[in-house]
Design a protein around this motif. Structure first.
Motif, PDB file in Angstrom:
ATOM      1  N   GLU A 262       0.821  -1.210   0.000  1.00 16.58           N
ATOM      2  CA  GLU A 262       0.000   0.000   0.000  1.00 16.58           C
ATOM      3  C   GLU A 262       0.858   1.265   0.000  1.00 16.58           C
ATOM      4  N   ALA A 263       1.793   1.358   0.944  1.00 21.67           N
ATOM      5  CA  ALA A 263       2.627   2.557   1.036  1.00 21.67           C
ATOM      6  C   ALA A 263       3.531   2.686  -0.190  1.00 21.67           C
ATOM      7  N   ALA A 264       4.080   1.569  -0.650  1.00 27.50           N
ATOM      8  CA  ALA A 264       5.022   1.613  -1.769  1.00 27.50           C
ATOM      9  C   ALA A 264       4.337   2.006  -3.072  1.00 27.50           C
ATOM     10  N   THR A 265       3.179   1.430  -3.347  1.00 27.35           N
ATOM     11  CA  THR A 265       2.495   1.742  -4.606  1.00 27.35           C
ATOM     12  C   THR A 265       1.951   3.165  -4.614  1.00 27.35           C
ATOM     13  N   ALA A 266       1.385   3.603  -3.497  1.00 27.46           N
ATOM     14  CA  ALA A 266       0.864   4.975  -3.429  1.00 27.46           C
ATOM     15  C   ALA A 266       1.994   5.987  -3.530  1.00 27.46           C
ATOM     16  N   GLY A 267       3.090   5.747  -2.823  1.00 28.59           N
ATOM     17  CA  GLY A 267       4.227   6.647  -2.891  1.00 28.59           C
ATOM     18  C   GLY A 267       4.848   6.690  -4.281  1.00 28.59           C
ATOM     19  N   THR A 268       4.945   5.524  -4.922  1.00 24.26           N
ATOM     20  CA  THR A 268       5.495   5.470  -6.280  1.00 24.26           C
ATOM     21  C   THR A 268       4.625   6.232  -7.260  1.00 24.26           C
ATOM     22  N   LEU A 269       3.310   6.127  -7.110  1.00 31.26           N
ATOM     23  CA  LEU A 269       2.397   6.827  -8.015  1.00 31.26           C
ATOM     24  C   LEU A 269       2.508   8.340  -7.844  1.00 31.26           C
ATOM     25  N   ILE A 270       2.662   8.799  -6.604  1.00 26.68           N
ATOM     26  CA  ILE A 270       2.860  10.242  -6.357  1.00 26.68           C
ATOM     27  C   ILE A 270       4.151  10.716  -7.030  1.00 26.68           C
ATOM     28  N   VAL A 271       5.223   9.957  -6.855  1.00 27.77           N
ATOM     29  CA  VAL A 271       6.506  10.320  -7.464  1.00 27.77           C
ATOM     30  C   VAL A 271       6.401  10.350  -8.978  1.00 27.77           C
ATOM     31  N   LEU A 272       5.700   9.384  -9.553  1.00 24.11           N
ATOM     32  CA  LEU A 272       5.551   9.320 -11.007  1.00 24.11           C
ATOM     33  C   LEU A 272       4.782  10.525 -11.537  1.00 24.11           C
ATOM     34  N   ILE A 273       3.718  10.907 -10.851  1.00 19.66           N
ATOM     35  CA  ILE A 273       2.938  12.076 -11.265  1.00 19.66           C
ATOM     36  C   ILE A 273       3.792  13.341 -11.202  1.00 19.66           C
ATOM     37  N   VAL A 274       4.507  13.521 -10.100  1.00 22.60           N
ATOM     38  CA  VAL A 274       5.348  14.708  -9.940  1.00 22.60           C
ATOM     39  C   VAL A 274       6.462  14.722 -10.979  1.00 22.60           C
ATOM     40  N   LEU A 275       7.050  13.567 -11.245  1.00 25.24           N
ATOM     41  CA  LEU A 275       8.128  13.476 -12.230  1.00 25.24           C
ATOM     42  C   LEU A 275       7.631  13.866 -13.621  1.00 25.24           C
ATOM     43  N   CYS A 276       6.486  13.341 -14.023  1.00 27.66           N
ATOM     44  CA  CYS A 276       5.930  13.656 -15.343  1.00 27.66           C
ATOM     45  C   CYS A 276       5.628  15.143 -15.472  1.00 27.66           C
ATOM     46  N   VAL A 277       4.984  15.699 -14.461  1.00 27.67           N
ATOM     47  CA  VAL A 277       4.624  17.113 -14.500  1.00 27.67           C
ATOM     48  C   VAL A 277       5.875  17.988 -14.511  1.00 27.67           C
ATOM     49  N   THR A 278       6.888  17.608 -13.737  1.00 26.80           N
ATOM     50  CA  THR A 278       8.119  18.399 -13.676  1.00 26.80           C
ATOM     51  C   THR A 278       8.847  18.403 -15.015  1.00 26.80           C
ATOM     52  N   VAL A 279       8.925  17.248 -15.657  1.00 28.48           N
ATOM     53  CA  VAL A 279       9.595  17.166 -16.959  1.00 28.48           C
ATOM     54  C   VAL A 279       8.856  18.011 -17.994  1.00 28.48           C
ATOM     55  N   ILE A 280       7.533  17.905 -18.023  1.00 25.85           N
ATOM     56  CA  ILE A 280       6.747  18.693 -18.973  1.00 25.85           C
ATOM     57  C   ILE A 280       6.925  20.188 -18.711  1.00 25.85           C
ATOM     58  N   GLY A 281       6.868  20.575 -17.433  1.00 27.90           N
ATOM     59  CA  GLY A 281       7.036  21.977 -17.076  1.00 27.90           C
ATOM     60  C   GLY A 281       8.408  22.509 -17.455  1.00 27.90           C
ATOM     61  N   ASP A 282       9.451  21.710 -17.231  1.00 30.51           N
ATOM     62  CA  ASP A 282      10.806  22.143 -17.590  1.00 30.51           C
ATOM     63  C   ASP A 282      10.944  22.336 -19.094  1.00 30.51           C
TER      64      ASP A 282
END
Length: 292
Positions: A262-282
């Motif tokens: 539970e903690a690992a999958t939820a945390g990974t999904l948050i990181v993935l969302i932030v990573l995608c948005v950050t790359v697009i924004g950059d």
């Protein structure tokens, strides 16, 4: 004054507007990959009511902390709720909440920036002073202040973050608007008899649009982190509602019992969302800077 004269007065921006740059070119290969991944995540979140195999909030005390496999592909949590279903539903709030924060703060922040840049003087000084104060306070602090005043809830946190993120856009747009304000095409429009509001909306705003979008997307990643952090503290979304930040918090107790899913999958999904948005924004920011 003719369109040809306006081109002469301000060749850089008008030629860039005519030439244009496609979104594919602006994002590049890495940005396109991030956009594709984010699109998939958004679609999964939107389709959660149709594709989630179980009710995300319905406990099953006879099937607590089940291992991944069978009917529960990612297992169950400490209350027997299907983790995959909660991830799909939780992603809806994790994406929609920050999206709403950035949308409202961008509209308000861009309006403040245009007004400050256009009128200048005392108006600019006062608005800039207010923006500096807001910018000095971290977004999560505003969220916590709102919770302390109005009580913990999703809408309260959203309201606090909206106020916190207004200067993120306003400060950048104000600086660019001040540069645009001093260019010849603005004087040409003024001499044509156009009103100040018309020049701001029809001349300044279109030329600042790419910068506003780029800055908003860049801020979205921070908003995702702030909202998840507040939920992790138990002050945002309240149980049993599915939320990724809340799932990380509730999954911590299960980690001590040897169940990491539970903690690992939820945390990974948050990181993935932030990573995608950050790359697009950059990528969008780099493109916006190169065309100015």
């Amino acid at each position: 004054m003719s369109q040809a004269t306006l081109r002469t007065a301000h060749p850089t921006i008008l030629s860039a507007r005519v030439r244009g740059v496609s979104l594919t070119e602006r994002l590049g290969p890495l940005g396109l990959a991030a956009a594709a991944a984010l699109t998939v995540l958004v679609l999964l979140a939107v389709l959660a009511p149709l594709i989630a195999p179980f009710d995300p909030d319905e406990p099953d005390l006879l099937n607590v902390l089940a291992d991944p496999g069978g009917a529960h592909l990612l297992g169950t949590d400490a209350l027997g709720r299907d983790i995959l279903s909660r991830l799909l539903w939780g992603a809806r709030l994790t994406l929609a909440g920050p999206g709403l924060v950035i949308l409202v703060s961008t509209v308000v922040g861009a309006a403040i920036a245009l007004v400050a840049a256009w009128f200048g003087g005392t108006v600019d000084m006062v608005l800039s002073w207010i923006l500096d104060i807001l910018f000095a306070v971290p977004g999560i602090v505003f969220a916590l202040i709102a919770v302390a005043i109005f009580g913990p809830s999703f809408s309260t946190v959203i309201g606090g973050l909206v106020i916190a993120y207004i200067p993120y856009v306003a400060r950048v747009v104000r600086g660019a608007a001040l540069r645009e304000r001093s260019l010849p095409y603005v004087s040409a429009a003024w001499l044509q008899g156009q009103r100040g509001s018309s020049i701001m909306l029809r001349q300044l705003l279109p030329n600042l649009r790419s910068l506003i979008i780029a800055q908003s997307v860049s801020s979205l990643g921070f908003a995702v982190i702030d909202l998840a952090a507040v939920s992790f503290l138990g002050l945002g979304v309240q149980p049993p509602t599915a939320d990724l930040g809340l799932m990380v918090k509730s999954g911590f107790d299960s980690v001590l019992r040897g169940f990491f899913t539970e903690a690992a999958t939820a945390g990974t999904l948050i990181v993935l969302i932030v990573l995608c948005v950050t790359v697009i924004g950059d990528r969008l920011n780099a493109s916006a800077r190169s065309t100015r």
